[in-house]
Structures are given as structure tokens and as C-alpha cells.
Design a protein around this motif. Structure first.
Motif, PDB file in Angstrom:
ATOM      1  N   ASN A  68      33.128  48.464  40.596  1.00 25.46           N
ATOM      2  CA  ASN A  68      34.209  47.513  40.887  1.00 25.46           C
ATOM      3  C   ASN A  68      33.717  46.078  40.835  1.00 25.46           C
ATOM      4  OD1 ASN A  68      37.004  48.701  42.011  1.00 25.46           O
ATOM      5  ND2 ASN A  68      35.366  50.146  42.474  1.00 25.46           N
ATOM      6  N   LEU A  69      32.502  45.848  41.337  1.00 24.76           N
ATOM      7  CA  LEU A  69      31.921  44.506  41.309  1.00 24.76           C
ATOM      8  C   LEU A  69      31.702  44.039  39.872  1.00 24.76           C
ATOM      9  CD1 LEU A  69      30.773  42.246  43.195  1.00 24.76           C
ATOM     10  CD2 LEU A  69      28.523  43.292  42.847  1.00 24.76           C
ATOM     11  N   SER A  70      31.304  44.960  39.010  1.00 27.13           N
ATOM     12  CA  SER A  70      31.102  44.626  37.595  1.00 27.13           C
ATOM     13  C   SER A  70      32.412  44.203  36.941  1.00 27.13           C
ATOM     14  CB  SER A  70      30.497  45.815  36.848  1.00 27.13           C
ATOM     15  OG  SER A  70      29.200  46.099  37.312  1.00 27.13           O
ATOM     16  N   MET A  71      33.507  44.912  37.258  1.00 30.32           N
ATOM     17  CA  MET A  71      34.813  44.521  36.720  1.00 30.32           C
ATOM     18  C   MET A  71      35.226  43.142  37.228  1.00 30.32           C
ATOM     19  SD  MET A  71      37.233  47.927  36.567  1.00 30.32           S
ATOM     20  CE  MET A  71      37.179  48.239  38.325  1.00 30.32           C
ATOM     21  N   LEU A  72      34.938  42.870  38.500  1.00 31.50           N
ATOM     22  CA  LEU A  72      35.251  41.554  39.066  1.00 31.50           C
ATOM     23  C   LEU A  72      34.471  40.446  38.369  1.00 31.50           C
ATOM     24  CD1 LEU A  72      35.377  42.187  42.917  1.00 31.50           C
ATOM     25  CD2 LEU A  72      37.267  41.487  41.464  1.00 31.50           C
ATOM     26  N   ASP A  73      33.199  40.715  38.074  1.00 29.97           N
ATOM     27  CA  ASP A  73      32.366  39.710  37.406  1.00 29.97           C
ATOM     28  C   ASP A  73      32.904  39.387  36.015  1.00 29.97           C
ATOM     29  OD1 ASP A  73      30.639  39.348  39.512  1.00 29.97           O
ATOM     30  OD2 ASP A  73      29.195  40.848  38.826  1.00 29.97           O
ATOM     31  N   VAL A  74      33.376  40.414  35.313  1.00 25.60           N
ATOM     32  CA  VAL A  74      33.994  40.180  34.000  1.00 25.60           C
ATOM     33  C   VAL A  74      35.243  39.326  34.164  1.00 25.60           C
ATOM     34  CG1 VAL A  74      35.169  41.284  32.045  1.00 25.60           C
ATOM     35  CG2 VAL A  74      33.071  42.288  32.957  1.00 25.60           C
ATOM     36  N   GLY A  75      36.041  39.627  35.193  1.00 25.19           N
ATOM     37  CA  GLY A  75      37.251  38.853  35.443  1.00 25.19           C
ATOM     38  C   GLY A  75      36.958  37.412  35.817  1.00 25.19           C
ATOM     39  N   CYS A  76      35.962  37.208  36.700  1.00 24.13           N
ATOM     40  CA  CYS A  76      35.640  35.848  37.167  1.00 24.13           C
ATOM     41  C   CYS A  76      35.232  34.935  36.016  1.00 24.13           C
ATOM     42  CB  CYS A  76      34.515  35.916  38.206  1.00 24.13           C
ATOM     43  SG  CYS A  76      35.080  36.346  39.867  1.00 24.13           S
ATOM     44  N   ILE A  77      34.362  35.429  35.140  1.00 23.15           N
ATOM     45  CA  ILE A  77      33.910  34.574  34.042  1.00 23.15           C
ATOM     46  C   ILE A  77      35.011  34.414  32.993  1.00 23.15           C
ATOM     47  CG2 ILE A  77      32.847  36.395  32.628  1.00 23.15           C
ATOM     48  CD1 ILE A  77      30.555  34.396  32.079  1.00 23.15           C
ATOM     49  N   PHE A 105      44.855  30.381  40.909  1.00 22.11           N
ATOM     50  CA  PHE A 105      45.254  31.604  41.612  1.00 22.11           C
ATOM     51  C   PHE A 105      44.327  32.771  41.271  1.00 22.11           C
ATOM     52  CE2 PHE A 105      47.394  35.716  41.357  1.00 22.11           C
ATOM     53  CZ  PHE A 105      47.765  35.891  42.680  1.00 22.11           C
ATOM     54  N   PHE A 106      44.097  33.022  39.986  1.00 23.72           N
ATOM     55  CA  PHE A 106      43.285  34.174  39.591  1.00 23.72           C
ATOM     56  C   PHE A 106      41.820  33.997  39.982  1.00 23.72           C
ATOM     57  CE2 PHE A 106      46.904  35.112  36.777  1.00 23.72           C
ATOM     58  CZ  PHE A 106      47.071  36.451  37.098  1.00 23.72           C
ATOM     59  N   PHE A 107      41.342  32.752  39.960  1.00 27.17           N
ATOM     60  CA  PHE A 107      39.966  32.508  40.372  1.00 27.17           C
ATOM     61  C   PHE A 107      39.779  32.870  41.844  1.00 27.17           C
ATOM     62  CE2 PHE A 107      36.708  29.661  42.158  1.00 27.17           C
ATOM     63  CZ  PHE A 107      35.612  30.071  41.412  1.00 27.17           C
ATOM     64  N   HIS A 108      40.723  32.429  42.687  1.00 33.59           N
ATOM     65  CA  HIS A 108      40.604  32.714  44.120  1.00 33.59           C
ATOM     66  C   HIS A 108      40.936  34.173  44.426  1.00 33.59           C
ATOM     67  CE1 HIS A 108      39.687  28.836  46.028  1.00 33.59           C
ATOM     68  NE2 HIS A 108      40.165  28.342  44.900  1.00 33.59           N
ATOM     69  N   GLN A 109      41.777  34.789  43.639  1.00 30.05           N
ATOM     70  CA  GLN A 109      42.046  36.216  43.797  1.00 30.05           C
ATOM     71  C   GLN A 109      40.770  37.027  43.586  1.00 30.05           C
ATOM     72  OE1 GLN A 109      45.067  38.531  44.113  1.00 30.05           O
ATOM     73  NE2 GLN A 109      43.251  39.763  44.430  1.00 30.05           N
ATOM     74  N   LEU A 110      40.093  36.786  42.467  1.00 24.81           N
ATOM     75  CA  LEU A 110      38.891  37.555  42.132  1.00 24.81           C
ATOM     76  C   LEU A 110      37.726  37.220  43.056  1.00 24.81           C
ATOM     77  CD1 LEU A 110      39.235  37.254  38.259  1.00 24.81           C
ATOM     78  CD2 LEU A 110      39.608  39.313  39.626  1.00 24.81           C
ATOM     79  N   ALA A 111      37.563  35.941  43.383  1.00 26.69           N
ATOM     80  CA  ALA A 111      36.490  35.553  44.296  1.00 26.69           C
ATOM     81  C   ALA A 111      36.713  36.141  45.688  1.00 26.69           C
ATOM     82  CB  ALA A 111      36.392  34.032  44.377  1.00 26.69           C
ATOM     83  N   GLY A 112      37.972  36.218  46.100  1.00 29.73           N
ATOM     84  CA  GLY A 112      38.294  36.807  47.400  1.00 29.73           C
ATOM     85  C   GLY A 112      37.968  38.285  47.454  1.00 29.73           C
ATOM     86  N   VAL A 113      38.295  39.020  46.384  1.00 27.45           N
ATOM     87  CA  VAL A 113      37.944  40.443  46.331  1.00 27.45           C
ATOM     88  C   VAL A 113      36.427  40.604  46.409  1.00 27.45           C
ATOM     89  CG1 VAL A 113      38.094  42.583  45.003  1.00 27.45           C
ATOM     90  CG2 VAL A 113      40.004  40.988  44.986  1.00 27.45           C
TER      91      VAL A 113
END
Length: 315
Positions: A68-77, A105-113
Motif C-alpha cells: 500500500n505504501l508503494s502505491m501511495l509513493d507512486v501517487g505522491c510523485i 487536495f490529492f497531495f494532502h490526501q495521499l500524504a495523509g494516508v
């Protein structure tokens, strides 16, 4: 420029993102560096995700969270870098008001997760090392899914609150952002209405979103350290600390850059420093995470070799 002041209280319909460098001669080099950094980050994190999915040895709670963290990292960048690369190619530095708030919005969404997921990983290590006899029941599939779902729900509430709050501000003058993506501190500086409530909101939610997880992470690892030090064999202590060391490194990078980004509001002089912190937060950290988690982990290394070579484990 068309004014939207009458419809939504703002005269600014677009912002100008200055990017990392204003010197035209350096922009091709910046493009190449960040293009390959993006490919490396996405490739590395998707490789980790593939390894977790296909390797039976990695079908454990710790690696479920790592996937899940790997998917978040892809999303953040992906929220920040592709749009920056597009502006470098087109030589167009403007970004519409709505697109700026969407990125925020999406930056804070992903960083929050990320905040809550790192906390869940610390809790997982606490249960595995301090409560091994009840670990399988306390960290079953249902608990894992609840932790991830709750992380997304809390982060969504935080991101939506900030986005709605900043949409109420008036932007009727300067629209130049000395950064390569839209974020709260830079937008606060441009508003021609009071941002005091927004800054209090950022501080208050920051304590909940970051402070509470940090306390839980530190508490978990105090118990983990005490339990590991009671292990008699040096090999056992080394193995326990190695699984925790990777996670603590990622936590340090993530929260360290976050504190510098949001606890220095109102400092115009810090804009260039903020770019460096932004690079650490949105590019370097996601790029390093696959390396950090695989460097001293033979299970992940073996799974990655099998994923990249197409060979299956015959054992």
C-alpha cells in the motif's frame, strides 16, 4: 484575464508556478533529471508491489502495508512531477485556479494516508515483536483492511477540509508561486484576505494528522526496543532491529520534511528552501523507499529478482 470575483470571491483565475529554476538554460537538465527520477520511482515502487503480490513469502501484514505504501509513493510523485514536466516542455508556467486546488487536495490526501499507514506499520511491528502469540489474531486480514480504509477516510476528511477552507480565501492580486507545485503555505502568502483561521486549521489538523501518529509510532518502538533488548541471541536482535530500521528511516524522512514544510508559515524568504524540502518530500522520499525496504531484506531482494527475471520460486 477574466475575473471570477463575482462568482466565487476571487479575482485570480490562474497561478504562475515559477518551478525549480527560472534560468532557461538549466530547464532541459531539470527535465531530464526529474523525468528519470519519476521513471525510477514508479518502476521501483511498482516492482515492490509486484513482489508483494506474487511472492507467497511476502503475504504477511507487514508487506501488505508495504504494498500500500508503494502505491501511495507512486501517487505522491504523480501528483506533482508530471505536471511540472509538462510545463517545462510547453514553456507554459500557468496553472488554472481549479487545477491548483485539485493538486493540493490529492497531495494532502495521499500524504495523509502516508501518515496513518506508517503508524499502522509501527503497530504491526509492535504486535509481531511484543505480542507474538496473539499476533495472527490481532493483525488478521479484517484488521489490516480496516486500518487501511480508516487511513484513507481520515486523510480524505483532512484534505477536503483544507481545500474547502482555502477556496473561501480571496486571491485578488499577486498570483506568482515560487514553487513547482501548489501547496498551502505558498497560497497563504498570495491571499488578500486573512489566513489566520486557515493557519490555525493547518496547525490543529497537523497536530492530529502528524502529532498523534508520531506519538503512537514512538510509543510502539519504545516497547519494541525494550522487547528486542531482552532477546538473548545477537542474531535475533539483529533480525528484529533490521525490520524496524527500514521503517524508522522512512518515518524520519517523511515527518522531518513535513515539519519543515508546514511549521514555518509566513516566511517569504524560505521559498527557495521550500523547493528543496518539496523535492525531498515528493521525489526523493518515494524514490528511496523501495531501496530502503529492500536493501537489508533478503526476502524482498529474492522476490524482486524473481519478478524482474520472470523465474518462480521452486521451493
Amino acid at each position: 484575464m477574466e475575473s471570477k470575483f463575482e462568482s466565487n470571491g476571487t479575482a485570480v483565475t490562474e497561478f504562475i508556478l515559477l518551478g525549480l529554476v527560472e534560468t532557461a538554460g538549466l530547464q532541459p537538465a531539470i527535465f531530464v533529471i526529474f523525468f528519470f527520477a519519476y521513471l525510477l520511482t514508479v518502476g521501483g515502487n511498482l516492482s515492490i508491489l509486484a513482489a508483494v503480490l506474487v511472492e507467497p513469502k511476502l503475504h504477511t501484514p507487514m508487506y501488505f502495508f508495504l504494498g500500500n505504501l508503494s502505491m501511495l509513493d507512486v501517487g505522491c510523485i504523480s501528483v506533482t512531477v508530471p505536471s511540472m514536466l509538462g510545463r517545462l516542455l510547453s514553456h507554459k508556467r500557468t496553472v488554472p485556479y481549479g487545477a491548483c486546488l485539485t493538486q493540493l487536495f490529492f497531495f494532502h490526501q495521499l500524504a495523509g494516508v502516508d501518515c496513518f499507514l506508517l503508524t499502522a506499520m509501527a503497530y504491526d511491528r509492535f504486535l509481531a515483536i511484543c505480542r507474538p502469540l496473539t499476533y495472527s489474531t490481532r493483525m488478521n486480514h479484517t484488521v489490516q483492511r480496516v486500518l487501511v480504509t480508516t487511513s484513507w477516510a481520515c486523510a480524505f476528511s483532512n484534505a477536503l477540509t483544507h481545500t474547502v477552507a482555502i477556496s473561501t480565501l480571496d486571491f485578488c492580486g499577486p498570483n506568482v508561486i515560487n514553487h513547482f507545485y501548489c501547496d498551502l503555505p505558498q497560497l497563504f502568502q498570495l491571499s488578500c484576505s486573512s489566513t489566520q483561521l486557515n493557519e490555525l486549521l493547518l496547525f490543529g489538523l497537523g497536530v492530529l494528522m502528524a502529532g498523534a501518529p508520531v506519538i503512537l509510532i514512538v510509543t510502539s518502538y519504545i516497547h519494541v526496543a525494550a522487547a528486542v533488548l531482552r532477546i538473548r541471541s545477537s542474531e535475533g536482535r539483529k533480525k528484529a532491529f533490521s525490520t524496524c530500521g527500514s521503517h524508522l528511516t522512512v518515518v524520519g524522512i517523511f515527518y522531518g520534511t513535513g515539519v519543515f514544510s508546514y511549521m514555518r508559515l509566513g516566511s517569504v524568504e524560505a521559498s527557495d528552501k521550500d523547493k528543496g524540502i518539496g523535492i525531498l518530500n515528493t521525489v526523493i522520499s518515494p524514490m528511496l523507499n523501495p531501496l530502503i525496504y529492500s536493501l537489508r531484506n533478503p526476502d524482498v531482494q529474492g522476490a524482486l529478482r524473481r519478478v524482474l527475471t520472470g523465474k518462480r520460486d521452486m521451493t
